[in-house]
Design a protein around this motif. Structure first.
Motif, PDB file in Angstrom:
ATOM      1  N   UNK A 298       0.850  -1.192   0.000  1.00  0.00           N
ATOM      2  CA  UNK A 298       0.000   0.000   0.000  1.00  0.00           C
ATOM      3  C   UNK A 298       0.880   1.235   0.000  1.00  0.00           C
ATOM      4  N   UNK A 299       0.330   2.361  -0.400  1.00  0.00           N
ATOM      5  CA  UNK A 299       1.068   3.621  -0.336  1.00  0.00           C
ATOM      6  C   UNK A 299       0.097   4.745  -0.005  1.00  0.00           C
ATOM      7  N   UNK A 300       0.632   5.821   0.512  1.00  0.00           N
ATOM      8  CA  UNK A 300      -0.191   6.934   0.981  1.00  0.00           C
ATOM      9  C   UNK A 300      -0.485   7.911  -0.144  1.00  0.00           C
ATOM     10  N   UNK A 301      -1.730   8.339  -0.234  1.00  0.00           N
ATOM     11  CA  UNK A 301      -2.094   9.407  -1.160  1.00  0.00           C
ATOM     12  C   UNK A 301      -1.888  10.753  -0.465  1.00  0.00           C
ATOM     13  N   UNK A 302      -1.658  11.815  -1.232  1.00  0.00           N
ATOM     14  CA  UNK A 302      -1.440  13.136  -0.623  1.00  0.00           C
ATOM     15  C   UNK A 302      -2.673  13.605   0.155  1.00  0.00           C
ATOM     16  N   UNK A 303      -2.428  14.269   1.229  1.00  0.00           N
ATOM     17  CA  UNK A 303      -3.515  14.839   2.005  1.00  0.00           C
ATOM     18  C   UNK A 303      -3.783  16.269   1.530  1.00  0.00           C
ATOM     19  N   UNK A 304      -4.970  16.756   1.810  1.00  0.00           N
ATOM     20  CA  UNK A 304      -5.281  18.133   1.483  1.00  0.00           C
ATOM     21  C   UNK A 304      -6.142  18.285   0.249  1.00  0.00           C
TER      22      UNK A 304
ATOM     23  N   UNK B  26      -8.749  18.186  -5.626  1.00  0.00           N
ATOM     24  CA  UNK B  26      -9.265  19.051  -6.687  1.00  0.00           C
ATOM     25  C   UNK B  26      -8.604  18.722  -8.025  1.00  0.00           C
ATOM     26  N   UNK B  27      -7.299  18.493  -7.997  1.00  0.00           N
ATOM     27  CA  UNK B  27      -6.592  18.189  -9.230  1.00  0.00           C
ATOM     28  C   UNK B  27      -7.057  16.852  -9.804  1.00  0.00           C
ATOM     29  N   UNK B  28      -7.221  15.869  -8.943  1.00  0.00           N
ATOM     30  CA  UNK B  28      -7.714  14.569  -9.383  1.00  0.00           C
ATOM     31  C   UNK B  28      -9.070  14.712 -10.055  1.00  0.00           C
ATOM     32  N   UNK B  29      -9.959  15.454  -9.438  1.00  0.00           N
ATOM     33  CA  UNK B  29     -11.301  15.639  -9.993  1.00  0.00           C
ATOM     34  C   UNK B  29     -11.239  16.395 -11.325  1.00  0.00           C
ATOM     35  N   UNK B  30     -10.391  17.395 -11.395  1.00  0.00           N
ATOM     36  CA  UNK B  30     -10.263  18.203 -12.608  1.00  0.00           C
ATOM     37  C   UNK B  30      -9.779  17.336 -13.785  1.00  0.00           C
ATOM     38  N   UNK B  31      -8.764  16.528 -13.543  1.00  0.00           N
ATOM     39  CA  UNK B  31      -8.225  15.677 -14.599  1.00  0.00           C
ATOM     40  C   UNK B  31      -9.238  14.600 -14.989  1.00  0.00           C
ATOM     41  N   UNK B  32      -9.897  14.024 -14.020  1.00  0.00           N
ATOM     42  CA  UNK B  32     -10.879  12.977 -14.303  1.00  0.00           C
ATOM     43  C   UNK B  32     -12.010  13.522 -15.182  1.00  0.00           C
TER      44      UNK B  32
ATOM     45  N   UNK C  21       2.873  19.929 -14.514  1.00  0.00           N
ATOM     46  CA  UNK C  21       3.488  20.632 -13.383  1.00  0.00           C
ATOM     47  C   UNK C  21       2.484  20.815 -12.248  1.00  0.00           C
ATOM     48  N   UNK C  22       1.258  21.189 -12.583  1.00  0.00           N
ATOM     49  CA  UNK C  22       0.225  21.345 -11.557  1.00  0.00           C
ATOM     50  C   UNK C  22      -0.045  20.014 -10.864  1.00  0.00           C
ATOM     51  N   UNK C  23      -0.145  18.944 -11.660  1.00  0.00           N
ATOM     52  CA  UNK C  23      -0.434  17.624 -11.098  1.00  0.00           C
ATOM     53  C   UNK C  23       0.705  17.151 -10.201  1.00  0.00           C
ATOM     54  N   UNK C  24       1.934  17.411 -10.610  1.00  0.00           N
ATOM     55  CA  UNK C  24       3.096  17.030  -9.801  1.00  0.00           C
ATOM     56  C   UNK C  24       3.087  17.766  -8.466  1.00  0.00           C
ATOM     57  N   UNK C  25       2.821  19.054  -8.490  1.00  0.00           N
ATOM     58  CA  UNK C  25       2.807  19.833  -7.243  1.00  0.00           C
ATOM     59  C   UNK C  25       1.715  19.312  -6.301  1.00  0.00           C
ATOM     60  N   UNK C  26       0.538  19.052  -6.866  1.00  0.00           N
ATOM     61  CA  UNK C  26      -0.571  18.593  -6.035  1.00  0.00           C
ATOM     62  C   UNK C  26      -0.285  17.226  -5.417  1.00  0.00           C
ATOM     63  N   UNK C  27       0.537  16.410  -6.097  1.00  0.00           N
ATOM     64  CA  UNK C  27       0.857  15.075  -5.584  1.00  0.00           C
ATOM     65  C   UNK C  27       2.100  15.069  -4.709  1.00  0.00           C
ATOM     66  N   UNK C  28       2.721  16.235  -4.518  1.00  0.00           N
ATOM     67  CA  UNK C  28       3.869  16.317  -3.627  1.00  0.00           C
ATOM     68  C   UNK C  28       5.223  16.233  -4.304  1.00  0.00           C
ATOM     69  N   UNK C  29       5.256  16.327  -5.646  1.00  0.00           N
ATOM     70  CA  UNK C  29       6.520  16.250  -6.383  1.00  0.00           C
ATOM     71  C   UNK C  29       6.916  17.638  -6.894  1.00  0.00           C
ATOM     72  N   UNK C  30       6.978  18.570  -5.994  1.00  0.00           N
ATOM     73  CA  UNK C  30       7.271  19.954  -6.364  1.00  0.00           C
ATOM     74  C   UNK C  30       8.637  20.095  -7.023  1.00  0.00           C
ATOM     75  N   UNK C  31       9.612  19.341  -6.545  1.00  0.00           N
ATOM     76  CA  UNK C  31      10.957  19.438  -7.116  1.00  0.00           C
ATOM     77  C   UNK C  31      10.982  19.035  -8.582  1.00  0.00           C
TER      78      UNK C  31
END
Length: 585
Positions: free
Chosen positions: A209-215, A220-226, A504-514
């Protein structure tokens, strides 16, 4: 389990010793994942001066940082030294494999060495075992799948089973790897690369298992892309008829290869059109894990011959490229005949495109008297399915000297028997887009010699002016855009959704800002590294040729302009050499 945004976790399996251990690969902001991670791993662990069948060569399966986080981030890159060209290459596939690797806790699995006996690798989040499966030697892809599924039964809904057929065991240069029955690492000979390691199959159990980002940002990004994927109509084509929708339009454009590219239009196209497949043969649709689209079209193949069981039916996946390669290219105009050929190709574990185009060359070579039934054993005639059906088995088994040559590729056989001018090879057997000069150059010189490297076919269709500089600029930029997607391991069908800004937006929302902040630089780095590895492993840009047949093509725009094509090739070659710094190696 938390996913580290700064490093990639790689399982390294050494088949020589049977041992495995986890590696940590730093600088994720540069290699990202997928294509980039595979290239970095080969750079560190590959043997540049050794052939593709050297046990030291790594076989790599890599996912991306967004795998499991967003829809259509469902692909895996297989990186390997190509048995076809000898060079560093890639093939991509969907299915359940990407999510299985993610839930097993890895960003990549790298395999080196060679098993002492024919084996299956069984990987989970807390286990890694090499199983002796010598009893599967010579078994076809379907029979192998049935046996392999006994491993990890308790994780049946969260596992992926990939395997090779007899072609991969024998080292056919265009053998493929079957992924979860209906997807494939198809091009460049990945199946032989796996066969070189005495691996019949790999089972990945996604039992972790792995953790999904909180917040709110991620939700919102997931819903927007879906919504963008499911409610805008962007994916309608892929869900409805799928890529076979392309057959009639390309035929009308005089851009669909027929009879080994002797023509680009035929009135018989209706018999193998996407509409005909959907109306007469479509059984069901399926989707890769993590995808809401359902673009996998599965046809119903009823028994073909009297010797088969009265109630026998088979499920065979089909797309545009398989229909072109084993339909129009062979002069076949009956959809059920195409499914029969694809079913046999699947069982043997062959790349359907290279196998079909190779047989098309053989049929024309027979017409021209360069080879006879003494070589082919069966009659190979355009429009007649049964001979081709048998020939697929002969390619896989290497039945005689002729089929052994053909199993190394069309051009390899042509150099022995004649017919190099009409071998439809652009680095490897061509994809099904006879759209013109830019596509031919893009495929001949491209990294994977594939229609997936760049949209050269689209450039041909959308541009009437013959501007070589503009064409090369398009190819380089389009390749880099696809590298972004291929390092995230997203489906290329979704590239309209996942542009650089959205990534880039999706990466930031998932915690991959770098990664998001370094995306452009990473893309340039990966593009350059891939080309450098290809050149280091034997690619000679100056030795690339485009066979005469491609200069004889007539499309909706008229005859091929060889002066323009030569200029595009010259400029693209120069750009590749500059990027890869070939002259300085």
């Amino acid at each position: 389990m938390k996913i580290d945004p700064n490093t990639s976790r790689v399982l390294h399996v050494d088949l020589d010793s049977g041992k495995s251990h986890a590696l940590t690969i730093e600088d994720r902001h540069m290699h990202i994942g997928g294509s980039g991670l595979a290239a970095v791993l080969y750079e560190r662990y590959g043997a540049d001066d050794a052939p593709a069948d050297d046990p030291r060569q790594p076989l790599i399966f890599a996912i991306g940082p967004l795998t499991g986080f967003y829809p259509l981030m469902s692909k895996v890159v297989c990186g390997f030294r190509s048995p076809y060209t000898g060079e560093w290459s890639e093939s991509h596939a969907g299915g359940r494999l990407a999510l299985s690797i993610r839930f097993a806790g890895y960003d990549a699995i790298m395999i080196t060495g060679k098993a002492a006996k024919l084996s299956a690798l069984v990987v989970g989040s807390r286990s890694c075992e090499v199983e002796n499966v010598a009893y599967l030697r010579g078994k076809d892809v379907f029979a192998t799948g049935k046996f392999l599924r006994k491993f990890g039964k308790h994780n049946s809904g969260h596992r992926s089973a990939i395997r090779i057929g007899p072609a991969g065991e024998r080292g056919v240069a265009y053998a493929c790897i079957n992924v979860d029955s209906f997807r494939h690492f198809g091009r460049m000979g990945s199946g032989a690369a796996m066969g070189y390691k005495n691996l019949k199959g790999i089972i990945i159990s996604g039992d972790g298992a792995y953790d999904l980002p909180e917040g709110k940002a991620y939700a919102d990004m997931m819903q927007d892309i879906y919504k963008d994927i499911t409610e805008t109509g962007k994916m309608k084509k892929y869900h409805d008829l799928g890529t076979p929708q392309n057959l009639i339009p390309l035929n009308e454009l005089h851009a669909l290869p027929w009879n080994n590219l002797q023509k680009t239009h035929d009135e018989g196209v209706d018999g193998i059109s996407g509409e005909t497949f959907a109306e007469q043969l479509l059984l069901r649709q399926a989707a890769c894990a993590g995808c809401p689209v359902g673009c996998i079209h599965i046809g119903l193949l009823r028994q073909q011959f009297a010797s088969e069981h009265e109630f026998l039916y088979k499920q065979v996946s089909y797309d545009y490229e398989p229909i072109y390669a084993q339909g129009s290219m062979l002069g076949i105009t009956n959809a059920a005949d195409v499914l029969a050929l694809l079913d046999e190709t699947e069982k043997m574990g062959l790349d359907c495109m290279s196998a079909g185009v190779a047989l098309a060359w053989a049929a024309e070579a027979t017409e021209k008297g360069l080879i006879s039934k003494e070589e082919t054993i069966v009659d190979l005639k355009f429009g007649e399915m049964k001979g081709f059906l048998e020939a697929l088995k002969f390619i896989s088994s290497g039945e005689n000297a002729f089929y052994q040559a053909l199993s190394r590729g069309s051009m390899s056989a042509a150099k022995l028997y004649g017919g190099e001018d009409f071998a439809c090879v652009l680095g490897q057997e061509m994809a099904g887009y006879a759209t013109g000069e830019v596509f031919f150059v893009a495929s001949a010189y491209g990294f994977r010699h594939s229609h997936l490297d760049t949209g050269g076919y689209a450039f041909d269709q959308n541009n009437t002016e013959k501007n070589a500089e503009k064409a090369v600029e398009f190819m380089l930029e389009d390749e880099r855009g696809r590298i972004y997607i291929n390092s995230m391991m997203g489906c290329l069908f979704a590239r309209g959704t996942y542009g650089p800004d959205k990534l880039q937006e999706a990466l930031r929302a998932a915690g991959f800002t770098n990664i998001a902040e370094n995306l452009e630089e990473a893309g340039k780095y990966i593009q350059k590294l891939r080309w450098q590895l290809k050149c280091k492993t034997g690619f000679n840009v100056d030795a690339v040729t485009i066979p005469k047949r491609f200069t004889e093509v007539v499309t909706w725009k008229g005859a091929i302009d060889t002066v323009y094509m030569d200029e595009v090739a010259k400029r693209y070659s120069a750009a590749i050499k500059e990027m890869a710094q070939c002259d300085k190696q």
